[in-house]
Design a protein around this motif. Sequence first.
Motif, PDB file in Angstrom:
ATOM      1  N   CYS A 203       0.845  -1.193   0.000  1.00  0.00           N
ATOM      2  CA  CYS A 203       0.000   0.000   0.000  1.00  0.00           C
ATOM      3  C   CYS A 203       0.882   1.245   0.000  1.00  0.00           C
ATOM      4  O   CYS A 203       2.056   1.200   0.373  1.00  0.00           O
ATOM      5  CB  CYS A 203      -0.946  -0.002   1.194  1.00  0.00           C
ATOM      6  SG  CYS A 203      -0.115  -0.246   2.780  1.00  0.00           S
ATOM      7  N   MET A 204       0.278   2.364  -0.390  1.00  0.00           N
ATOM      8  CA  MET A 204       1.050   3.583  -0.570  1.00  0.00           C
ATOM      9  C   MET A 204       0.112   4.784  -0.494  1.00  0.00           C
ATOM     10  O   MET A 204      -0.993   4.763  -1.027  1.00  0.00           O
ATOM     11  CB  MET A 204       1.728   3.511  -1.951  1.00  0.00           C
ATOM     12  CG  MET A 204       2.457   4.747  -2.394  1.00  0.00           C
ATOM     13  SD  MET A 204       3.369   4.404  -3.934  1.00  0.00           S
ATOM     14  CE  MET A 204       2.083   3.681  -4.966  1.00  0.00           C
ATOM     15  N   VAL A 205       0.563   5.841   0.205  1.00  0.00           N
ATOM     16  CA  VAL A 205      -0.176   7.101   0.242  1.00  0.00           C
ATOM     17  C   VAL A 205       0.816   8.241   0.059  1.00  0.00           C
ATOM     18  O   VAL A 205       2.011   8.114   0.355  1.00  0.00           O
ATOM     19  CB  VAL A 205      -0.952   7.284   1.572  1.00  0.00           C
ATOM     20  CG1 VAL A 205      -2.085   6.285   1.683  1.00  0.00           C
ATOM     21  CG2 VAL A 205      -0.022   7.180   2.768  1.00  0.00           C
ATOM     22  N   GLN A 206       0.317   9.377  -0.446  1.00  0.00           N
ATOM     23  CA  GLN A 206       1.163  10.542  -0.716  1.00  0.00           C
ATOM     24  C   GLN A 206       0.653  11.722   0.083  1.00  0.00           C
ATOM     25  O   GLN A 206      -0.555  11.945   0.208  1.00  0.00           O
ATOM     26  CB  GLN A 206       1.142  10.860  -2.220  1.00  0.00           C
ATOM     27  CG  GLN A 206       2.038  11.996  -2.640  1.00  0.00           C
ATOM     28  CD  GLN A 206       1.367  13.359  -2.500  1.00  0.00           C
ATOM     29  OE1 GLN A 206       0.148  13.452  -2.436  1.00  0.00           O
ATOM     30  NE2 GLN A 206       2.164  14.410  -2.459  1.00  0.00           N
ATOM     31  N   HIS A 207       1.587  12.511   0.659  1.00  0.00           N
ATOM     32  CA  HIS A 207       1.189  13.697   1.403  1.00  0.00           C
ATOM     33  C   HIS A 207       2.376  14.649   1.511  1.00  0.00           C
ATOM     34  O   HIS A 207       3.469  14.257   1.919  1.00  0.00           O
ATOM     35  CB  HIS A 207       0.690  13.321   2.804  1.00  0.00           C
ATOM     36  CG  HIS A 207       0.388  14.511   3.667  1.00  0.00           C
ATOM     37  ND1 HIS A 207      -0.371  15.577   3.217  1.00  0.00           N
ATOM     38  CD2 HIS A 207       0.736  14.813   4.947  1.00  0.00           C
ATOM     39  CE1 HIS A 207      -0.474  16.479   4.180  1.00  0.00           C
ATOM     40  NE2 HIS A 207       0.193  16.047   5.229  1.00  0.00           N
ATOM     41  N   ASP A 218       7.917  -4.646   8.742  1.00  0.00           N
ATOM     42  CA  ASP A 218       7.315  -4.044   9.936  1.00  0.00           C
ATOM     43  C   ASP A 218       7.669  -2.564  10.027  1.00  0.00           C
ATOM     44  O   ASP A 218       7.710  -1.999  11.115  1.00  0.00           O
ATOM     45  CB  ASP A 218       7.792  -4.777  11.190  1.00  0.00           C
ATOM     46  CG  ASP A 218       6.929  -4.437  12.404  1.00  0.00           C
ATOM     47  OD1 ASP A 218       5.752  -4.073  12.201  1.00  0.00           O
ATOM     48  OD2 ASP A 218       7.434  -4.527  13.531  1.00  0.00           O
ATOM     49  N   ILE A 219       7.944  -1.951   8.898  1.00  0.00           N
ATOM     50  CA  ILE A 219       8.252  -0.524   8.844  1.00  0.00           C
ATOM     51  C   ILE A 219       7.496   0.099   7.687  1.00  0.00           C
ATOM     52  O   ILE A 219       7.045  -0.593   6.769  1.00  0.00           O
ATOM     53  CB  ILE A 219       9.772  -0.261   8.662  1.00  0.00           C
ATOM     54  CG1 ILE A 219      10.252  -0.871   7.334  1.00  0.00           C
ATOM     55  CG2 ILE A 219      10.565  -0.804   9.839  1.00  0.00           C
ATOM     56  CD1 ILE A 219      11.696  -0.547   7.009  1.00  0.00           C
ATOM     57  N   SER A 220       7.333   1.409   7.746  1.00  0.00           N
ATOM     58  CA  SER A 220       6.798   2.170   6.617  1.00  0.00           C
ATOM     59  C   SER A 220       7.924   3.067   6.110  1.00  0.00           C
ATOM     60  O   SER A 220       8.503   3.842   6.880  1.00  0.00           O
ATOM     61  CB  SER A 220       5.598   3.015   7.053  1.00  0.00           C
ATOM     62  OG  SER A 220       5.193   3.877   5.994  1.00  0.00           O
ATOM     63  N   ARG A 221       8.250   2.945   4.849  1.00  0.00           N
ATOM     64  CA  ARG A 221       9.327   3.754   4.275  1.00  0.00           C
ATOM     65  C   ARG A 221       8.775   5.112   3.817  1.00  0.00           C
ATOM     66  O   ARG A 221       7.658   5.195   3.308  1.00  0.00           O
ATOM     67  CB  ARG A 221       9.985   3.030   3.112  1.00  0.00           C
ATOM     68  CG  ARG A 221      10.712   1.759   3.537  1.00  0.00           C
ATOM     69  CD  ARG A 221      11.374   1.065   2.363  1.00  0.00           C
ATOM     70  NE  ARG A 221      12.020  -0.157   2.806  1.00  0.00           N
ATOM     71  CZ  ARG A 221      13.292  -0.238   3.200  1.00  0.00           C
ATOM     72  NH1 ARG A 221      14.036   0.858   3.198  1.00  0.00           N
ATOM     73  NH2 ARG A 221      13.814  -1.377   3.607  1.00  0.00           N
ATOM     74  N   VAL A 222       9.572   6.132   4.010  1.00  0.00           N
ATOM     75  CA  VAL A 222       9.218   7.489   3.609  1.00  0.00           C
ATOM     76  C   VAL A 222      10.114   7.884   2.442  1.00  0.00           C
ATOM     77  O   VAL A 222      11.342   7.795   2.534  1.00  0.00           O
ATOM     78  CB  VAL A 222       9.405   8.482   4.779  1.00  0.00           C
ATOM     79  CG1 VAL A 222       8.905   9.862   4.378  1.00  0.00           C
ATOM     80  CG2 VAL A 222       8.673   7.984   6.018  1.00  0.00           C
ATOM     81  N   TRP A 223       9.494   8.307   1.343  1.00  0.00           N
ATOM     82  CA  TRP A 223      10.225   8.640   0.126  1.00  0.00           C
ATOM     83  C   TRP A 223      10.039  10.131  -0.196  1.00  0.00           C
ATOM     84  O   TRP A 223       8.981  10.696   0.060  1.00  0.00           O
ATOM     85  CB  TRP A 223       9.713   7.821  -1.064  1.00  0.00           C
ATOM     86  CG  TRP A 223       9.667   6.351  -0.835  1.00  0.00           C
ATOM     87  CD1 TRP A 223       8.720   5.660  -0.137  1.00  0.00           C
ATOM     88  CD2 TRP A 223      10.604   5.382  -1.295  1.00  0.00           C
ATOM     89  NE1 TRP A 223       9.003   4.328  -0.138  1.00  0.00           N
ATOM     90  CE2 TRP A 223      10.157   4.120  -0.849  1.00  0.00           C
ATOM     91  CE3 TRP A 223      11.771   5.451  -2.047  1.00  0.00           C
ATOM     92  CZ2 TRP A 223      10.831   2.946  -1.127  1.00  0.00           C
ATOM     93  CZ3 TRP A 223      12.448   4.278  -2.327  1.00  0.00           C
ATOM     94  CH2 TRP A 223      11.989   3.041  -1.867  1.00  0.00           C
ATOM     95  N   SER A 224      11.052  10.703  -0.782  1.00  0.00           N
ATOM     96  CA  SER A 224      10.968  12.082  -1.264  1.00  0.00           C
ATOM     97  C   SER A 224      10.769  12.073  -2.770  1.00  0.00           C
ATOM     98  O   SER A 224      11.559  11.487  -3.510  1.00  0.00           O
ATOM     99  CB  SER A 224      12.253  12.844  -0.914  1.00  0.00           C
ATOM    100  OG  SER A 224      12.294  14.077  -1.599  1.00  0.00           O
ATOM    101  N   SER A 230      14.498   6.952  -0.792  1.00  0.00           N
ATOM    102  CA  SER A 230      13.992   6.828   0.561  1.00  0.00           C
ATOM    103  C   SER A 230      14.750   7.767   1.490  1.00  0.00           C
ATOM    104  O   SER A 230      15.979   7.868   1.423  1.00  0.00           O
ATOM    105  CB  SER A 230      14.146   5.386   1.051  1.00  0.00           C
ATOM    106  OG  SER A 230      13.747   5.268   2.386  1.00  0.00           O
ATOM    107  N   VAL A 231      14.013   8.453   2.367  1.00  0.00           N
ATOM    108  CA  VAL A 231      14.639   9.403   3.278  1.00  0.00           C
ATOM    109  C   VAL A 231      14.417   9.031   4.743  1.00  0.00           C
ATOM    110  O   VAL A 231      14.846   9.756   5.630  1.00  0.00           O
ATOM    111  CB  VAL A 231      14.118  10.833   3.028  1.00  0.00           C
ATOM    112  CG1 VAL A 231      14.527  11.313   1.659  1.00  0.00           C
ATOM    113  CG2 VAL A 231      12.606  10.884   3.205  1.00  0.00           C
ATOM    114  N   GLY A 232      13.748   7.929   5.018  1.00  0.00           N
ATOM    115  CA  GLY A 232      13.542   7.544   6.400  1.00  0.00           C
ATOM    116  C   GLY A 232      12.505   6.451   6.532  1.00  0.00           C
ATOM    117  O   GLY A 232      11.942   5.976   5.535  1.00  0.00           O
ATOM    118  N   ILE A 233      12.252   6.037   7.760  1.00  0.00           N
ATOM    119  CA  ILE A 233      11.287   4.971   8.022  1.00  0.00           C
ATOM    120  C   ILE A 233      10.481   5.281   9.279  1.00  0.00           C
ATOM    121  O   ILE A 233      10.918   6.033  10.151  1.00  0.00           O
ATOM    122  CB  ILE A 233      11.983   3.607   8.202  1.00  0.00           C
ATOM    123  CG1 ILE A 233      12.965   3.654   9.382  1.00  0.00           C
ATOM    124  CG2 ILE A 233      12.669   3.153   6.938  1.00  0.00           C
ATOM    125  CD1 ILE A 233      13.580   2.325   9.722  1.00  0.00           C
TER     126      ILE A 233
END
Length: 722
Positions: A203-207, A218-224, A230-233
Amino acid sequence: GVVEGGGGEEDMIVSGSHDATIKVWKVLLTGDWGCVRTLFGHGCFVNTLCLWGPTVYSAGEDGLIKQWDVRRQHSVGQLEGSDDLPVYSVCLTGSTKGWEAQERPDPDRLLSSGIKQEVLSWNLKSESFQRDGMGGVDDSLAVVMSPLEHAKRLNEEVERVRREVDAAITPEGKVVLEEALLEAIANAAKATRKAENFRYVRCMVQHAGLVYTAGGEDISRVWSLELGSSVGILKKVGGGVGVHAASCNPPKDLLGLCGMDGRVRIFGTADSAMHHRAAVAKREETLLDHGGELWTYDLIACQARLLLPGVTVRSLSCGAEHALLLDSNRVVWSWGSSARGQTGCGSRQAVARPTQIESLYGQGFSEGIRATKVAAGHYHSLMISTKGEAWVWGDNLKCQCGTEASSDVQHYQDELEGLRARLEQATLASASAATDDAKKKQKQQLSMISESIEQVETALAFSHCLNTPRRNGHLKAKPVVDISGGAAHSIFVTDGGLVYVCGDNARGQLGVPMDIVPKGNKEGAALVRVPMPVAEPLRPRDSPTEPLIKIVRASAGSHHSLFLSQEGRAYACGAAGEGQLGLSADAKVQHRGDVFTPQVVGSLKAHKLTSVAAGKSHSLFLSNNGQVFSTGTSDLGALGQGKSTVFHAPRPIRGLLTDQETGVAMVTREISTCGVTSFFVSSRCRAFVCGPKRHPAAEGGGGGRGGRAATIPGATGGALRS
């Protein structure tokens, strides 16, 4: 399937499902929602949808991303380049400042993710896509965001620096470059480790210029979107088993993730978006749970409800589509599917909630028929009364009930023959009808006769089923103390230690070679029509009443059977191809062929057993010191061994003798199986389960799709049977 809703002028709902179609729903003139259009184009399941006004983007198992206009019947665009691998999620975004400011201009990017270990960013404004609606990797793929790509770039950087080191002229310059090389190698190794742990994206959402992805980790990756990496989790978002759904509330900066453990976790605070953007600017490697885990909802607990208030449960048994319950007053309750009469309610209508069986307690019985034990086969049911009588009902197609089928078979056949004759006459009369009224009457008569034929054919098709409990007369003089039902066979253990079996014997699960079955007791090539005693080695062939080995307990799996003797030894027969009998001396050596006579499980002779349990393709054995042994196939984690394999000899399950929370030693006192899941109850009233991870209760770690036995939170002791 998946459902998405639109607003504004396009007030509609769009749904995609496993039949590969997309349906558009709107409010009709009647005020009800109705399907106004069905869109065809995908070749397999539709996994995800994304709406923008009248435009719909869809993706599925076929790896295609399609663009639709809900006002048309066909797709208006298609994106290719995911290597035909399943796509699980798509979302729209933009590259302009207006998008970040939530002014919501038309999107120019589509993000997609799935089984492939990357997030793809498609350019919806590309020339080819605007011109003919087709986009591919060459012209429409804007960015590939993946830890694999990041690791690849860093490894390329290592090679570049290494070449510079080799080409260095001065010693000082070489020292500086070697230091840079060591740093580059460390960074590449770190990125490679992260890339190896990266699993599929579900799954994926943008904000606010950031994309949050989650799936098998067991993590959610944060992308720029700006940096394309990827810039964090966000940590601990799926309860250790992953995430299967995500949603975002932009006005309140809240992110919701639904874990595969059945819990919804909400992340974020009012300043979380600002915090995230600051982290992107600083290129931080790890993001903390900004604002913490605000709320956690236990979806499973919300779905659970008290079925029988005030009723104390004595035991429970589950079949493929029905369940039986025995309460403390020895009253039998049933619910579930009645398609084959397995609930005993007297009809083929499903029973929605636990209900007492009327024929046992509601028709002329002041006290009713009380029971000491119930057992559910796949589609049939068994019961022992307080008098030691065996009662059976449900599917009897393969003689698993061990009693005669319905006496109405000949009646149905005669009635069907008469109706077909009437239908032929009515057809001739309809063809010769002269007036419109006569034709109309003949047509109505034809319809009524056809409906009657359909009803009789259905009744005939299920005439082998017993819709209400029936006492098995063949065991009238033999008090029964234990029963068990398999896929299509039944086992009855008498108080004298004899074992009687009936039903399907195609794999030897009855423990009776068909060549010794009397002709009057046979039906077909591999069916034992009525219960007959199991012979050697459990009893001498020439002595039908005296057991050679006294059996006190039995368990029927799908196609194999287990017997427990008074001395504490286990015997097994039936299908052996997946190691479920445990007859090999070595766990890695397969016992070839099906076994048609009970054989002692030799590797457990040194242990005195107190219980046995047979599942679909595995078996459990419990010793008197509380140790549990398992054998068979562990593809779904049913063995509790922590890895996917096949064992052909029983091996002890580790970790059941110690409470992992308190460290206190425990003893297992009961075992049970249900298909591919195993259950254990300890002496300290702790319940354990192992099996498929997709079942919320089976969260054990390990390889494959299941793992070691995991504690059921909040469970208390009592009989766990299924």
